[in-house]
Design an enzyme around this catalytic site. Structure first.
Site, mmCIF file in Angstrom:
data_model
loop_
_atom_site.group_PDB
_atom_site.id
_atom_site.type_symbol
_atom_site.label_atom_id
_atom_site.label_comp_id
_atom_site.label_asym_id
_atom_site.label_seq_id
_atom_site.Cartn_x
_atom_site.Cartn_y
_atom_site.Cartn_z
ATOM 1 N N ASP A 140 0.599 -1.068 0.078
ATOM 2 C CA ASP A 140 0.026 0.003 0.000
ATOM 3 C C ASP A 140 0.973 1.583 0.000
ATOM 4 O O ASP A 140 1.715 1.371 0.373
ATOM 5 C CB ASP A 140 -0.967 -0.085 1.349
ATOM 6 C CG ASP A 140 -1.589 0.589 1.364
ATOM 7 O OD1 ASP A 140 -3.351 0.577 0.940
ATOM 8 O OD2 ASP A 140 -1.571 2.025 1.128
ATOM 9 N N ILE A 141 0.599 2.282 -0.948
ATOM 10 C CA ILE A 141 1.552 3.188 -0.933
ATOM 11 C C ILE A 141 1.468 4.442 -0.125
ATOM 12 O O ILE A 141 2.493 4.995 0.502
ATOM 13 C CB ILE A 141 0.846 4.064 -1.838
ATOM 14 C CG1 ILE A 141 2.648 5.193 -2.654
ATOM 15 C CG2 ILE A 141 -0.396 4.816 -1.732
ATOM 16 C CD1 ILE A 141 1.522 4.905 -3.842
ATOM 17 N N ASN A 191 -12.817 -2.956 1.888
ATOM 18 C CA ASN A 191 -13.981 -1.729 2.738
ATOM 19 C C ASN A 191 -15.077 -2.176 1.219
ATOM 20 O O ASN A 191 -14.700 -2.483 -0.054
ATOM 21 C CB ASN A 191 -13.636 -0.560 2.546
ATOM 22 C CG ASN A 191 -12.852 -0.690 3.799
ATOM 23 O OD1 ASN A 191 -13.292 -0.847 4.624
ATOM 24 N ND2 ASN A 191 -11.500 0.101 3.605
ATOM 25 N N VAL A 200 -10.426 3.640 -3.707
ATOM 26 C CA VAL A 200 -9.986 3.006 -4.760
ATOM 27 C C VAL A 200 -11.626 1.744 -5.402
ATOM 28 O O VAL A 200 -11.708 0.823 -4.648
ATOM 29 C CB VAL A 200 -8.884 2.504 -4.580
ATOM 30 C CG1 VAL A 200 -8.268 1.552 -6.684
ATOM 31 C CG2 VAL A 200 -8.069 3.460 -4.303
ATOM 32 N N HIS A 229 -10.352 -4.775 -3.762
ATOM 33 C CA HIS A 229 -9.080 -4.878 -2.907
ATOM 34 C C HIS A 229 -9.404 -5.404 -1.265
ATOM 35 O O HIS A 229 -9.794 -4.800 -0.155
ATOM 36 C CB HIS A 229 -7.855 -4.280 -2.748
ATOM 37 C CG HIS A 229 -8.509 -3.202 -2.823
ATOM 38 N ND1 HIS A 229 -9.391 -1.950 -3.063
ATOM 39 C CD2 HIS A 229 -8.211 -2.130 -1.384
ATOM 40 C CE1 HIS A 229 -9.816 -0.929 -2.644
ATOM 41 N NE2 HIS A 229 -9.378 -0.612 -1.317
ATOM 42 N N HIS A 258 -7.174 -5.287 2.124
ATOM 43 C CA HIS A 258 -5.924 -5.099 3.131
ATOM 44 C C HIS A 258 -5.559 -6.251 4.066
ATOM 45 O O HIS A 258 -6.385 -6.715 4.627
ATOM 46 C CB HIS A 258 -6.330 -3.993 3.999
ATOM 47 C CG HIS A 258 -6.895 -2.781 2.851
ATOM 48 N ND1 HIS A 258 -6.077 -1.736 2.343
ATOM 49 C CD2 HIS A 258 -8.420 -2.705 2.300
ATOM 50 C CE1 HIS A 258 -7.108 -0.835 2.353
ATOM 51 N NE2 HIS A 258 -8.329 -1.241 2.083
HETATM 52 P P1 AMP Z 1 -9.610 1.839 0.138
HETATM 53 O O1 AMP Z 1 -10.153 2.906 1.332
HETATM 54 O O2 AMP Z 1 -10.924 0.408 0.780
HETATM 55 O O3 AMP Z 1 -10.222 2.145 -1.057
HETATM 56 O O4 AMP Z 1 -8.135 1.423 0.245
HETATM 57 C C1 AMP Z 1 -7.404 2.256 -1.056
HETATM 58 C C2 AMP Z 1 -5.932 2.170 -0.489
HETATM 59 O O5 AMP Z 1 -5.539 2.288 -1.931
HETATM 60 C C3 AMP Z 1 -5.486 2.474 0.272
HETATM 61 O O6 AMP Z 1 -4.901 2.286 1.465
HETATM 62 C C4 AMP Z 1 -4.034 3.989 -0.296
HETATM 63 O O7 AMP Z 1 -3.368 3.896 0.317
HETATM 64 C C5 AMP Z 1 -3.798 2.695 -1.083
HETATM 65 N N1 AMP Z 1 -3.218 2.891 -2.886
HETATM 66 C C6 AMP Z 1 -4.074 4.204 -3.588
HETATM 67 N N2 AMP Z 1 -3.219 4.194 -4.740
HETATM 68 C C7 AMP Z 1 -2.196 3.419 -4.480
HETATM 69 C C8 AMP Z 1 -1.239 2.639 -5.240
HETATM 70 N N3 AMP Z 1 -0.932 3.606 -6.581
HETATM 71 N N4 AMP Z 1 -0.559 2.302 -5.217
HETATM 72 C C9 AMP Z 1 -0.255 1.199 -3.562
HETATM 73 N N5 AMP Z 1 -1.438 1.726 -2.791
HETATM 74 C C10 AMP Z 1 -2.329 2.753 -3.592
#
Ligand code: AMP
Ligand code: ZN
Length: 115
Positions: A32-33, A89, A98, A102, A104
């Site tokens: 995760d970024i 989520n 996003v 996914h 986590h």
């Molecule tokens: P959610 O809130 O469940 O949609 O989580 C989306 C996750 O994606 C967050 O923890 C972000 O930090 C992560 N994220 C967004 N863009 C990227 C990226 N380019 N590379 C890795 N993680 C990302």
């Protein structure tokens, strides 16, 4: 199926870089970024499924694979014994930002009760 403007589809396609942790025919796992814990990895299907609510019976095997890969990631990252959280989520109220399914995998610190 790949969705235009989907950041995770772009990661799958290699158009946006990621720190890969695991990859197979169906799934990709990457760091995760903005990590919320010492270990914070995302496991995603390579196909575009926007939310868990969009998952259909034919996604059952894929969802099972996601959980198993999450567990494997936790073992590789050394948090399987201390414990970790696996979270999906779904839509706005959950904090999903996003819209590509996914999982986590978060561990390496104590996490409070979810409220
Ligand atoms: P959610 O809130 O469940 O949609 O989580 C989306 C996750 O994606 C967050 O923890 C972000 O930090 C992560 N994220 C967004 N863009 C990227 C990226 N380019 N590379 C890795 N993680 C990302
Ligand atoms: Zn996507």
């Amino acid at each position: 199926m790949s969705e235009e403007n989907c950041i995770f589809c772009k990661i799958v396609a290699g158009q946006i870089p990621s720190q890969k942790v695991y990859e197979d025919e169906h799934l990709l796992a990457f760091e995760d970024i903005h990590p919320q814990a010492p270990v914070h990895v995302l496991v995603i299907p390579k196909t575009h499924v926007p939310t868990l609510d969009d998952a259909a019976p034919e996604h059952g095997e894929l969802l099972g694979r996601m959980m198993l890969v999450g567990a494997e990631v936790a073992r590789v990252k050394g948090v399987a014994h201390t414990g970790y959280r696996s979270i999906v989520n779904c839509r706005e109220s959950s904090g999903q930002v996003v819209f590509h399914l996914h999982l986590h995998i978060m561990g390496g610190r104590a996490m409070g009760k979810m409220g």
